[in-house]
Design a protein around this motif. Structure first.
Motif, PDB file in Angstrom:
ATOM      1  N   GLU A 150       0.761  -1.150  -0.098  1.00 24.30           N
ATOM      2  CA  GLU A 150      -0.036  -0.034  -0.174  1.00 24.30           C
ATOM      3  C   GLU A 150       0.884   1.229  -0.087  1.00 24.30           C
ATOM      4  O   GLU A 150       1.707   1.415   0.971  1.00 24.30           O
ATOM      5  CB  GLU A 150      -0.682  -0.003   1.105  1.00 24.30           C
ATOM      6  CG  GLU A 150      -1.855   1.025   1.418  1.00 24.30           C
ATOM      7  CD  GLU A 150      -2.793   1.208   2.474  1.00 24.30           C
ATOM      8  OE1 GLU A 150      -3.795   0.778   2.331  1.00 24.30           O
ATOM      9  OE2 GLU A 150      -2.376   1.440   3.768  1.00 24.30           O
ATOM     10  N   LEU A 151       0.535   2.045  -0.899  1.00 19.68           N
ATOM     11  CA  LEU A 151       1.424   3.404  -0.958  1.00 19.68           C
ATOM     12  C   LEU A 151       0.522   4.519  -0.398  1.00 19.68           C
ATOM     13  O   LEU A 151      -0.621   4.548  -0.981  1.00 19.68           O
ATOM     14  CB  LEU A 151       1.736   3.796  -2.405  1.00 19.68           C
ATOM     15  CG  LEU A 151       3.122   2.491  -2.944  1.00 19.68           C
ATOM     16  CD1 LEU A 151       3.446   3.085  -4.402  1.00 19.68           C
ATOM     17  CD2 LEU A 151       4.185   2.697  -1.883  1.00 19.68           C
ATOM     18  N   LEU A 152       1.074   5.516   0.174  1.00 20.60           N
ATOM     19  CA  LEU A 152       0.644   6.648   0.465  1.00 20.60           C
ATOM     20  C   LEU A 152       0.907   7.828  -0.501  1.00 20.60           C
ATOM     21  O   LEU A 152       2.116   7.917  -0.650  1.00 20.60           O
ATOM     22  CB  LEU A 152       0.905   7.180   1.981  1.00 20.60           C
ATOM     23  CG  LEU A 152       0.229   8.573   2.284  1.00 20.60           C
ATOM     24  CD1 LEU A 152      -1.378   8.331   2.446  1.00 20.60           C
ATOM     25  CD2 LEU A 152       0.936   8.884   3.741  1.00 20.60           C
ATOM     26  N   VAL A 153      -0.141   8.300  -1.312  1.00 19.24           N
ATOM     27  CA  VAL A 153       0.195   9.232  -2.435  1.00 19.24           C
ATOM     28  C   VAL A 153      -0.339  10.632  -2.333  1.00 19.24           C
ATOM     29  O   VAL A 153      -1.455  10.689  -1.953  1.00 19.24           O
ATOM     30  CB  VAL A 153      -0.124   8.581  -3.761  1.00 19.24           C
ATOM     31  CG1 VAL A 153       0.257   9.262  -4.830  1.00 19.24           C
ATOM     32  CG2 VAL A 153       0.333   7.019  -3.811  1.00 19.24           C
ATOM     33  N   ILE A 205       7.587   4.761  -7.584  1.00 18.54           N
ATOM     34  CA  ILE A 205       8.024   4.617  -6.147  1.00 18.54           C
ATOM     35  C   ILE A 205       7.503   2.820  -6.059  1.00 18.54           C
ATOM     36  O   ILE A 205       8.373   2.246  -5.636  1.00 18.54           O
ATOM     37  CB  ILE A 205       7.129   5.273  -5.377  1.00 18.54           C
ATOM     38  CG1 ILE A 205       7.857   6.422  -5.552  1.00 18.54           C
ATOM     39  CG2 ILE A 205       7.177   4.824  -3.737  1.00 18.54           C
ATOM     40  CD1 ILE A 205       6.598   7.588  -4.821  1.00 18.54           C
ATOM     41  N   PHE A 206       6.537   2.225  -6.559  1.00 19.88           N
ATOM     42  CA  PHE A 206       6.074   1.141  -6.503  1.00 19.88           C
ATOM     43  C   PHE A 206       7.384   0.064  -7.084  1.00 19.88           C
ATOM     44  O   PHE A 206       7.741  -0.877  -6.406  1.00 19.88           O
ATOM     45  CB  PHE A 206       4.989   0.748  -7.132  1.00 19.88           C
ATOM     46  CG  PHE A 206       4.775  -0.713  -7.395  1.00 19.88           C
ATOM     47  CD1 PHE A 206       4.302  -1.386  -6.264  1.00 19.88           C
ATOM     48  CD2 PHE A 206       4.645  -1.095  -8.801  1.00 19.88           C
ATOM     49  CE1 PHE A 206       4.064  -2.865  -6.534  1.00 19.88           C
ATOM     50  CE2 PHE A 206       4.657  -2.669  -8.928  1.00 19.88           C
ATOM     51  CZ  PHE A 206       4.394  -3.612  -7.943  1.00 19.88           C
ATOM     52  N   CYS A 261       7.939  10.226  -2.560  1.00 21.31           N
ATOM     53  CA  CYS A 261       9.269   9.278  -2.312  1.00 21.31           C
ATOM     54  C   CYS A 261       9.630   9.112  -0.732  1.00 21.31           C
ATOM     55  O   CYS A 261       9.759   7.932  -0.328  1.00 21.31           O
ATOM     56  CB  CYS A 261      10.276   9.765  -3.081  1.00 21.31           C
ATOM     57  SG  CYS A 261      10.561   9.335  -4.812  1.00 21.31           S
ATOM     58  N   ARG A 262       9.867  10.255  -0.066  1.00 21.59           N
ATOM     59  CA  ARG A 262      10.005  10.316   1.151  1.00 21.59           C
ATOM     60  C   ARG A 262       9.077   9.718   2.232  1.00 21.59           C
ATOM     61  O   ARG A 262       9.386   8.846   2.977  1.00 21.59           O
ATOM     62  CB  ARG A 262      10.216  11.811   1.759  1.00 21.59           C
ATOM     63  CG  ARG A 262      11.625  12.248   1.015  1.00 21.59           C
ATOM     64  CD  ARG A 262      12.072  13.639   1.752  1.00 21.59           C
ATOM     65  NE  ARG A 262      11.070  14.756   1.463  1.00 21.59           N
ATOM     66  CZ  ARG A 262      10.852  15.446   0.359  1.00 21.59           C
ATOM     67  NH1 ARG A 262      11.770  15.501  -0.437  1.00 21.59           N
ATOM     68  NH2 ARG A 262      10.078  16.303   0.278  1.00 21.59           N
ATOM     69  N   VAL A 263       7.835  10.132   2.069  1.00 19.34           N
ATOM     70  CA  VAL A 263       6.634   9.398   2.683  1.00 19.34           C
ATOM     71  C   VAL A 263       6.502   7.699   2.834  1.00 19.34           C
ATOM     72  O   VAL A 263       6.040   7.214   3.426  1.00 19.34           O
ATOM     73  CB  VAL A 263       5.276  10.096   2.629  1.00 19.34           C
ATOM     74  CG1 VAL A 263       5.621  11.600   3.099  1.00 19.34           C
ATOM     75  CG2 VAL A 263       4.808   9.910   1.115  1.00 19.34           C
ATOM     76  N   ASN A 264       7.045   7.481   1.633  1.00 21.77           N
ATOM     77  CA  ASN A 264       6.936   6.023   1.452  1.00 21.77           C
ATOM     78  C   ASN A 264       8.197   5.312   1.472  1.00 21.77           C
ATOM     79  O   ASN A 264       8.567   4.104   1.130  1.00 21.77           O
ATOM     80  CB  ASN A 264       6.251   5.485  -0.098  1.00 21.77           C
ATOM     81  CG  ASN A 264       4.936   5.940  -0.168  1.00 21.77           C
ATOM     82  OD1 ASN A 264       3.949   5.304   0.524  1.00 21.77           O
ATOM     83  ND2 ASN A 264       4.640   7.133  -0.873  1.00 21.77           N
ATOM     84  N   GLY A 265       9.308   5.947   2.085  1.00 19.69           N
ATOM     85  CA  GLY A 265      10.535   5.455   2.528  1.00 19.69           C
ATOM     86  C   GLY A 265      11.209   5.171   1.494  1.00 19.69           C
ATOM     87  O   GLY A 265      12.359   4.411   1.254  1.00 19.69           O
ATOM     88  N   VAL A 266      11.297   6.020   0.471  1.00 17.18           N
ATOM     89  CA  VAL A 266      12.406   5.935  -0.834  1.00 17.18           C
ATOM     90  C   VAL A 266      13.348   6.995  -0.783  1.00 17.18           C
ATOM     91  O   VAL A 266      12.810   8.334  -1.003  1.00 17.18           O
ATOM     92  CB  VAL A 266      11.598   5.916  -2.234  1.00 17.18           C
ATOM     93  CG1 VAL A 266      12.420   5.800  -3.474  1.00 17.18           C
ATOM     94  CG2 VAL A 266      10.711   4.655  -2.190  1.00 17.18           C
ATOM     95  N   THR A 267      14.500   6.655  -0.301  1.00 16.04           N
ATOM     96  CA  THR A 267      15.542   7.717   0.141  1.00 16.04           C
ATOM     97  C   THR A 267      16.631   7.030  -0.471  1.00 16.04           C
ATOM     98  O   THR A 267      17.221   5.993   0.028  1.00 16.04           O
ATOM     99  CB  THR A 267      15.605   8.177   1.537  1.00 16.04           C
ATOM    100  OG1 THR A 267      15.596   7.349   2.276  1.00 16.04           O
ATOM    101  CG2 THR A 267      14.278   9.110   1.605  1.00 16.04           C
ATOM    102  N   PRO A 268      17.560   7.688  -1.300  1.00 12.86           N
ATOM    103  CA  PRO A 268      17.328   8.929  -1.776  1.00 12.86           C
ATOM    104  C   PRO A 268      16.104   8.891  -2.869  1.00 12.86           C
ATOM    105  O   PRO A 268      15.896   8.067  -3.397  1.00 12.86           O
ATOM    106  CB  PRO A 268      18.644   9.331  -2.397  1.00 12.86           C
ATOM    107  CG  PRO A 268      19.371   8.174  -2.646  1.00 12.86           C
ATOM    108  CD  PRO A 268      18.984   7.120  -1.664  1.00 12.86           C
TER     109      PRO A 268
END
Length: 229
Positions: A42-45, A93-94, A121-128
């Motif tokens: 599940e992604l928060l978009v 992101i997915f 990206c940031r709220v779904n833990g994609v960093t950088p």
């Protein structure tokens, strides 16, 4: 609470594509955050409440394409990918979270779109955050030496004339995917006349279109055009 002017559920009622459309109570001015179901996660978009360039939309093709790519994940291995018309960045992101895919997003030359993709990206833990290229179709592409070997896009056929002017990758073999390749998922219902306009335009431009199933298409230079180039 701000409510998005457009959403897949309101525009495509009865579609077999789905998202939870669950809204969070915390929203920012001009934005709304929704939880969307992708395969296995599940992604928060965060979406624009309205964006004149359609970057607020998560189109049905996004979810269908995600499912198709999961089924054909072996075709993604080792690819450097560019996504056209990324909008919210949800599909990229997915793919980054699911397959650690080397992917770059691209959309109109609009700083708000770029900032929103970075936020998602940031709220779904994609960093950088996923790299992004601002580019309005019809303008010179800002990267003079692109080295992506797979270009993907979903539901971008609102703009047939612009789409047909985009420089598509050269490929001479049949799918499964050659290097490079262009994959397009299309679920948006724009009518038979518009559909015919696009595919006829591809043929007139010396392109071949192969349907790979689930309304995913591989577009490439025809074999005749490849041999003469």
């Amino acid at each position: 609470m701000d409510i998005a002017l457009f959403s897949p559920s309101s525009l495509f009622a009865g579609s077999d594509d789905s998202s939870s459309e669950e809204e969070r109570s915390e929203t920012h001015e001009n934005f709304v955050e929704r939880k969307h179901q992708f395969p296995g996660m599940e992604l928060l978009v965060r979406e624009f409440s309205f964006h004149q360039l359609n970057a607020n939309l998560l189109w049905p093709g996004t979810f269908a394409f995600a499912e198709w790519l999961v089924e054909h994940k072996q075709w993604l291995e080792g690819r450097r990918v560019l996504e056209l018309g990324s909008g919210t960045g949800a599909l990229a992101i997915f793919l980054r979270k699911s397959f650690k895919l080397d992917i770059t997003t691209s959309d109109y030359d609009d700083v708000e779109i770029e900032e929103n993709i970075a936020y998602n990206c940031r709220v779904n833990g994609v960093t950088p955050v996923v790299p992004h290229i601002r580019h309005s179709w019809g303008d010179v592409f800002p990267n003079p030496n692109p080295d992506w070997d797979l270009i993907i896009a979903s539901d971008i056929l609102l703009y047939n004339e612009i789409m047909l002017s985009f420089p598509l990758p050269h490929a001479s073999d049949s799918c499964p995917l050659t290097r490079p390749a262009f994959l397009m998922s299309w679920r948006r219902r724009i009518g038979k006349e518009e559909e015919s306009l696009f595919f006829t335009g591809c043929k007139e431009a010396g392109l071949e279109v192969e349907h790979l199933g689930s309304r995913v298409y591989c577009i490439k230079l025809s074999s005749n055009a490849s041999q003469s180039s």
